[in-house]
Design a protein around this motif. Structure first.
Motif, PDB file in Angstrom:
ATOM      1  N   ALA A 183     -14.904  -8.734   4.559  1.00 42.87           N
ATOM      2  CA  ALA A 183     -13.832  -9.560   3.882  1.00 42.87           C
ATOM      3  C   ALA A 183     -13.225  -8.710   2.833  1.00 42.87           C
ATOM      4  O   ALA A 183     -11.981  -8.854   2.498  1.00 42.87           O
ATOM      5  CB  ALA A 183     -14.626 -10.833   3.377  1.00 42.87           C
ATOM      6  N   GLU A 184     -13.857  -8.035   1.813  1.00 38.87           N
ATOM      7  CA  GLU A 184     -12.934  -7.067   0.884  1.00 38.87           C
ATOM      8  C   GLU A 184     -12.447  -6.264   1.408  1.00 38.87           C
ATOM      9  O   GLU A 184     -11.438  -5.693   0.835  1.00 38.87           O
ATOM     10  CB  GLU A 184     -14.260  -6.749  -0.203  1.00 38.87           C
ATOM     11  CG  GLU A 184     -15.157  -7.863  -0.714  1.00 38.87           C
ATOM     12  CD  GLU A 184     -14.107  -8.693  -1.627  1.00 38.87           C
ATOM     13  OE1 GLU A 184     -13.138  -8.144  -1.926  1.00 38.87           O
ATOM     14  OE2 GLU A 184     -14.138  -9.940  -1.469  1.00 38.87           O
ATOM     15  N   MET A 185     -12.624  -5.668   2.575  1.00 43.15           N
ATOM     16  CA  MET A 185     -11.809  -4.755   3.171  1.00 43.15           C
ATOM     17  C   MET A 185     -10.354  -5.119   3.459  1.00 43.15           C
ATOM     18  O   MET A 185      -9.401  -4.450   2.835  1.00 43.15           O
ATOM     19  CB  MET A 185     -12.291  -4.191   4.590  1.00 43.15           C
ATOM     20  CG  MET A 185     -13.510  -3.280   4.530  1.00 43.15           C
ATOM     21  SD  MET A 185     -13.966  -2.599   6.338  1.00 43.15           S
ATOM     22  CE  MET A 185     -12.256  -1.602   6.577  1.00 43.15           C
ATOM     23  N   VAL A 186     -10.146  -6.563   3.671  1.00 42.51           N
ATOM     24  CA  VAL A 186      -8.991  -7.140   3.903  1.00 42.51           C
ATOM     25  C   VAL A 186      -8.375  -7.604   2.490  1.00 42.51           C
ATOM     26  O   VAL A 186      -7.289  -7.317   2.296  1.00 42.51           O
ATOM     27  CB  VAL A 186      -8.905  -8.382   4.983  1.00 42.51           C
ATOM     28  CG1 VAL A 186      -7.849  -9.138   4.857  1.00 42.51           C
ATOM     29  CG2 VAL A 186      -9.480  -7.787   6.317  1.00 42.51           C
ATOM     30  N   ALA A 187      -9.319  -8.204   1.829  1.00 44.14           N
ATOM     31  CA  ALA A 187      -8.884  -8.686   0.347  1.00 44.14           C
ATOM     32  C   ALA A 187      -8.402  -7.656  -0.333  1.00 44.14           C
ATOM     33  O   ALA A 187      -7.360  -7.835  -1.454  1.00 44.14           O
ATOM     34  CB  ALA A 187     -10.107  -9.620  -0.371  1.00 44.14           C
ATOM     35  N   ALA A 188      -8.939  -6.390  -0.377  1.00 38.14           N
ATOM     36  CA  ALA A 188      -8.372  -5.295  -1.167  1.00 38.14           C
ATOM     37  C   ALA A 188      -7.085  -4.815  -0.893  1.00 38.14           C
ATOM     38  O   ALA A 188      -6.291  -4.263  -1.698  1.00 38.14           O
ATOM     39  CB  ALA A 188      -9.398  -3.903  -0.788  1.00 38.14           C
ATOM     40  N   VAL A 189      -6.418  -4.905   0.094  1.00 35.18           N
ATOM     41  CA  VAL A 189      -5.170  -4.579   0.717  1.00 35.18           C
ATOM     42  C   VAL A 189      -4.371  -5.506   0.832  1.00 35.18           C
ATOM     43  O   VAL A 189      -2.838  -5.214   0.937  1.00 35.18           O
ATOM     44  CB  VAL A 189      -5.302  -3.586   2.126  1.00 35.18           C
ATOM     45  CG1 VAL A 189      -6.257  -2.460   1.678  1.00 35.18           C
ATOM     46  CG2 VAL A 189      -5.746  -4.275   3.065  1.00 35.18           C
ATOM     47  N   LEU A 190      -4.726  -6.940   0.894  1.00 34.38           N
ATOM     48  CA  LEU A 190      -3.828  -7.839   1.130  1.00 34.38           C
ATOM     49  C   LEU A 190      -2.890  -8.083   0.180  1.00 34.38           C
ATOM     50  O   LEU A 190      -1.633  -8.587   0.351  1.00 34.38           O
ATOM     51  CB  LEU A 190      -4.623  -9.122   1.407  1.00 34.38           C
ATOM     52  CG  LEU A 190      -3.998 -10.402   2.271  1.00 34.38           C
ATOM     53  CD1 LEU A 190      -3.403 -10.142   3.584  1.00 34.38           C
ATOM     54  CD2 LEU A 190      -4.945 -11.614   2.224  1.00 34.38           C
ATOM     55  N   PRO A 191      -3.194  -8.134  -1.395  1.00 36.35           N
ATOM     56  CA  PRO A 191      -2.025  -8.274  -2.251  1.00 36.35           C
ATOM     57  C   PRO A 191      -0.959  -7.357  -2.092  1.00 36.35           C
ATOM     58  O   PRO A 191       0.408  -7.626  -2.105  1.00 36.35           O
ATOM     59  CB  PRO A 191      -2.741  -8.277  -3.541  1.00 36.35           C
ATOM     60  CG  PRO A 191      -4.138  -8.483  -3.360  1.00 36.35           C
ATOM     61  CD  PRO A 191      -4.546  -7.900  -1.730  1.00 36.35           C
ATOM     62  N   LEU A 192      -1.056  -6.094  -1.724  1.00 35.68           N
ATOM     63  CA  LEU A 192      -0.362  -5.122  -1.656  1.00 35.68           C
ATOM     64  C   LEU A 192       0.518  -5.282  -0.252  1.00 35.68           C
ATOM     65  O   LEU A 192       1.822  -5.009  -0.602  1.00 35.68           O
ATOM     66  CB  LEU A 192      -0.938  -3.583  -1.531  1.00 35.68           C
ATOM     67  CG  LEU A 192      -1.392  -3.015  -2.955  1.00 35.68           C
ATOM     68  CD1 LEU A 192      -2.188  -1.449  -2.400  1.00 35.68           C
ATOM     69  CD2 LEU A 192      -0.557  -2.956  -3.978  1.00 35.68           C
TER      70      LEU A 192
END
Length: 427
Positions: free
Chosen positions: A44-53
């Motif tokens: 989940a955090e792999m996606v969450a880490a790049v999603l805002p950018l």
């Protein structure tokens, strides 16, 4: 029944010696569930880490549009938490319902590949991912409460959340490593995330048990199934009703992680490649503090620890609008933000556990989580509007003021002054 009666459980003195040794470690079921959460959070955090950018800088979303999507990420499917919780209680299949949720979240990672640059499609995929989280969260937490004695719930949730946060710590690092190897390829992050999420489902199926080692008192197979009328009866109980209302108010004072990290990135002009590491700092603080704060909650009371967590959140918001800058700002902000999660995420559910009957434990936990999620949806949209209308600094100061106001209301709602000395643990 009053919430103040469960904030600081007291053990039976006749069992003090054996009990301390018995509860020094959490059950194997809690460890298995923690392992599943650890692996899932890497994904989940792999996606969450790049999603805002990806959304704000890649697709040029406005703060309002990002606020809507961020709210959808947590709140749009909130009502389905209650459906999942009720189904788990009615059919006594908490592991199965949790497994459905974990599977949905895994499949959603591949959906991001198919969505392309379509904002409605991305919103739909995020909704499916949050549907999975909403369905699984209450059954998972109910399994923890049913595998743990009431006086050790803070420890159990602290250990579980520490393992969960270790996954959240590793996730952004994994995303950073993928981007370092393949460049600005978000698709590679999404595919890797799916593979990790699928592994979590396998671990759930093989190692998590539906029943705790000892039979749960008052919950046997030949009892009549939980009815909708019985589930709605939770709202007639004062403590459960007040707890759900308090959870919703606290959710209104919480803005999304993405906004916090975007504000840091703007203030410090961080390079895009380093953006995922902001979540690593928060997760590291969460990892180090979750278990100690869980034990502290069992000793001094769970409500004081939750309140302290929201004080840390208010301080985080003030830092983002204050005069401090540079590395001191980044370190202080991420540390306080991680402390907020460590003091509130599992401890709030530990506070709720003894208030709720075993037959309706999953439904009750789902109601608490739903109240928070719906409020979070509202707060994300409002914060996005405030950012666009008044600027990010004014918006975050308003969020800090909201935290202060909500804390006062929460204390008035949950504390019964005439019963502060009560130490009875409710079933």
């Amino acid at each position: 029944m009053y919430l103040s009666t469960v904030s600081r459980p007291v053990a039976d003195p006749s069992e003090s010696g054996p009990r301390r040794r018995r509860f020094a470690m959490v059950s194997g079921n809690v460890v298995a569930l923690g392992t599943v959460s650890l692996i899932t959070d890497v994904s989940a955090e792999m996606v969450a880490a790049v999603l805002p950018l990806y959304l704000v800088l890649g697709l040029q979303l406005s703060p309002v549009a990002f606020g809507v999507l961020d709210g959808v990420h947590t709140g749009a499917t909130a009502l389905l938490r209650v459906v999942g919780g009720y189904a788990a209680d009615r059919f006594q299949r908490r592991k199965l319902i949790a497994g459905v949720g974990y599977t949905l979240s895994a499949v959603a990672k591949l959906g991001l590949l198919l969505a392309g640059r379509s904002i409605p499609a991305i919103g739909a995929v995020i909704a499916v991912d949050r549907l999975g989280k909403g369905v699984r969260s209450a059954p998972r937490d109910a399994l923890i409460t049913l595998s743990t004695p009431p006086e050790a719930l803070g420890r159990a949730f602290g250990v579980h959340r520490a393992m969960d946060s270790f996954g959240a710590f590793l996730g952004p690092l994994a995303a950073f490593a993928v981007l370092l190897v393949v460049g600005q390829s978000y698709d590679a992050v999404f595919v890797t995330s799916f593979c990790v999420a699928a592994l979590a489902v396998v671990v759930l199926v093989l190692f998590v048990r539906e029943r705790p080692p000892d039979e749960v008192k008052g919950e046997v197979r030949d009892e009549p199934k939980v009815s909708v009328r019985e589930a709605l009866g939770l709202f007639r109980g004062g403590p459960a009703r007040r707890l759900v209302l308090a959870a919703a108010m606290l959710g209104l004072a919480t803005v999304g992680d993405g906004f916090v990290y975007l504000l840091l990135q703007r203030r410090e002009d961080l390079g895009l490649r380093w953006f995922p590491l902001l979540a690593v700092g928060t997760s590291l603080a969460y990892l180090l503090l979750a278990a100690p704060l869980g034990v502290l909650a069992d000793r001094i009371g769970r409500l004081p620890v939750v309140i302290g967590g929201y004080v840390a959140l208010g301080a985080t918001y003030l830092l983002l609008a204050g005069p401090v800058d540079g590395w001191p700002l980044i370190v202080l902000t991420l540390t306080l933000y991680g402390a907020f999660y460590a003091a509130t995420d599992g401890v709030l559910i530990a506070l709720a556990g003894p208030v709720l009957p075993a037959r309706l434990r999953t439904t009750g936990i789902a109601l608490v989580q739903t109240g928070q999620a719906l409020a979070y949806l509202v707060s994300s949209v409002l914060f996005g509007l405030a950012w666009q209308a008044f600027g990010p600094e004014t918006a975050i100061r308003g969020a800090a003021a909201a935290v202060a106001g909500v804390l006062v209301l929460t204390l008035l709602l949950l504390i019964s002054p005439s019963r502060l000395n009560t130490r009875k643990v409710l079933p």
